[in-house]
Design a protein around this motif. Structure first.
Motif, PDB file in Angstrom:
ATOM      1  N   PHE A  84       1.844  -5.312  -8.719  1.00  0.00           N
ATOM      2  CA  PHE A  84       0.828  -6.475  -8.515  1.00  0.00           C
ATOM      3  C   PHE A  84       1.684  -7.812  -9.034  1.00  0.00           C
ATOM      4  O   PHE A  84       1.605  -8.920  -8.153  1.00  0.00           O
ATOM      5  N   PRO A 119       1.913 -10.880  -5.594  1.00  0.00           N
ATOM      6  CA  PRO A 119       0.455 -11.014  -5.896  1.00  0.00           C
ATOM      7  C   PRO A 119      -0.145 -11.219  -4.538  1.00  0.00           C
ATOM      8  O   PRO A 119      -1.108 -10.725  -4.238  1.00  0.00           O
ATOM      9  N   GLN A 120       0.460 -11.835  -3.727  1.00  0.00           N
ATOM     10  CA  GLN A 120      -0.092 -12.433  -2.390  1.00  0.00           C
ATOM     11  C   GLN A 120      -0.443 -10.921  -1.322  1.00  0.00           C
ATOM     12  O   GLN A 120      -1.263 -10.915  -0.657  1.00  0.00           O
ATOM     13  N   GLU A 121       0.661 -10.350  -1.451  1.00  0.00           N
ATOM     14  CA  GLU A 121       0.829  -8.995  -0.835  1.00  0.00           C
ATOM     15  C   GLU A 121      -0.599  -8.009  -1.193  1.00  0.00           C
ATOM     16  O   GLU A 121      -1.295  -7.603  -0.694  1.00  0.00           O
ATOM     17  N   ALA A 122      -0.526  -8.080  -2.678  1.00  0.00           N
ATOM     18  CA  ALA A 122      -1.660  -7.273  -3.160  1.00  0.00           C
ATOM     19  C   ALA A 122      -3.091  -7.553  -2.867  1.00  0.00           C
ATOM     20  O   ALA A 122      -4.056  -6.862  -2.748  1.00  0.00           O
ATOM     21  N   ARG A 123      -3.135  -8.792  -2.788  1.00  0.00           N
ATOM     22  CA  ARG A 123      -4.615  -9.428  -2.556  1.00  0.00           C
ATOM     23  C   ARG A 123      -4.968  -9.430  -1.132  1.00  0.00           C
ATOM     24  O   ARG A 123      -6.169  -9.713  -0.727  1.00  0.00           O
ATOM     25  N   ALA A 124      -4.081  -9.186  -0.396  1.00  0.00           N
ATOM     26  CA  ALA A 124      -4.249  -9.017   1.422  1.00  0.00           C
ATOM     27  C   ALA A 124      -5.324  -8.026   1.500  1.00  0.00           C
ATOM     28  O   ALA A 124      -5.106  -6.845   0.949  1.00  0.00           O
ATOM     29  N   ALA A 125      -5.939  -8.409   2.450  1.00  0.00           N
ATOM     30  CA  ALA A 125      -7.090  -7.139   2.984  1.00  0.00           C
ATOM     31  C   ALA A 125      -6.327  -6.353   3.814  1.00  0.00           C
ATOM     32  O   ALA A 125      -5.460  -6.530   4.300  1.00  0.00           O
ATOM     33  N   HIS A 170       1.017  -1.087   0.020  1.00  0.00           N
ATOM     34  CA  HIS A 170      -0.112  -0.082   0.066  1.00  0.00           C
ATOM     35  C   HIS A 170       0.684   1.423   0.086  1.00  0.00           C
ATOM     36  O   HIS A 170       0.567   2.232  -0.453  1.00  0.00           O
TER      37      HIS A 170
END
Length: 138
Positions: A61, A65-71, A4
């Motif tokens: 992304f 990708p995992q960090e981008a998808r994390a809430a 972020h």
């Protein structure tokens, strides 16, 4: 650096670059009739902003990708709310100043450009505050 925070850097730099390019090439006349090149320049800058943002976030992304998808956690939501608060004040004051230029003889196009500038500055404050809060650990 979190996803972020990197995203905020991309947005801040993209907005600063496109806004600077737009306002440096904008003819500052008070001509009430919009020339087609002004309208084209605005939409070209808007398209450039979208392309820069999409490309930057796509690269970001693809790298994580995992960090981008994390809430977003509670801390990141609080950072977003605090930075939006500052941006709202900047936008409100900037817009009022842009509208107040009507007393100086500004026309609708000059006022609209002032409001666009206020919006761009508010978004830069928003993303700058996000970066600062991420760095400070708020």
């Amino acid at each position: 650096m979190t996803f972020h925070e990197k995203s905020a850097w991309i947005s801040l730099l993209a907005i600063a670059l496109v806004t600077t390019a737009y306002f440096l090439h904008l003819p500052w006349t008070l001509d009430p009739d919009p020339e087609p090149r002004r309208v084209h320049a605005f939409f070209l800058c808007l398209l450039a902003l979208v392309v820069i943002e999409v490309a930057g976030h796509l690269v970001l992304f693809l790298r994580a990708p995992q960090e981008a998808r994390a809430a977003r956690d509670e801390r990141e939501r609080m950072i977003n709310l605090q930075s939006l608060r500052f941006a709202a004040y900047v936008y409100a004051v900037g817009s009022l100043l842009a509208v107040a230029t009507i007393h100086l003889g500004a026309n609708a196009i000059a006022i609209a450009n002032g409001v666009v500038l206020a919006l761009a500055l508010a978004e830069m404050v928003n993303y700058g505050a996000r970066i600062l809060y991420h760095r400070r650990g708020v």
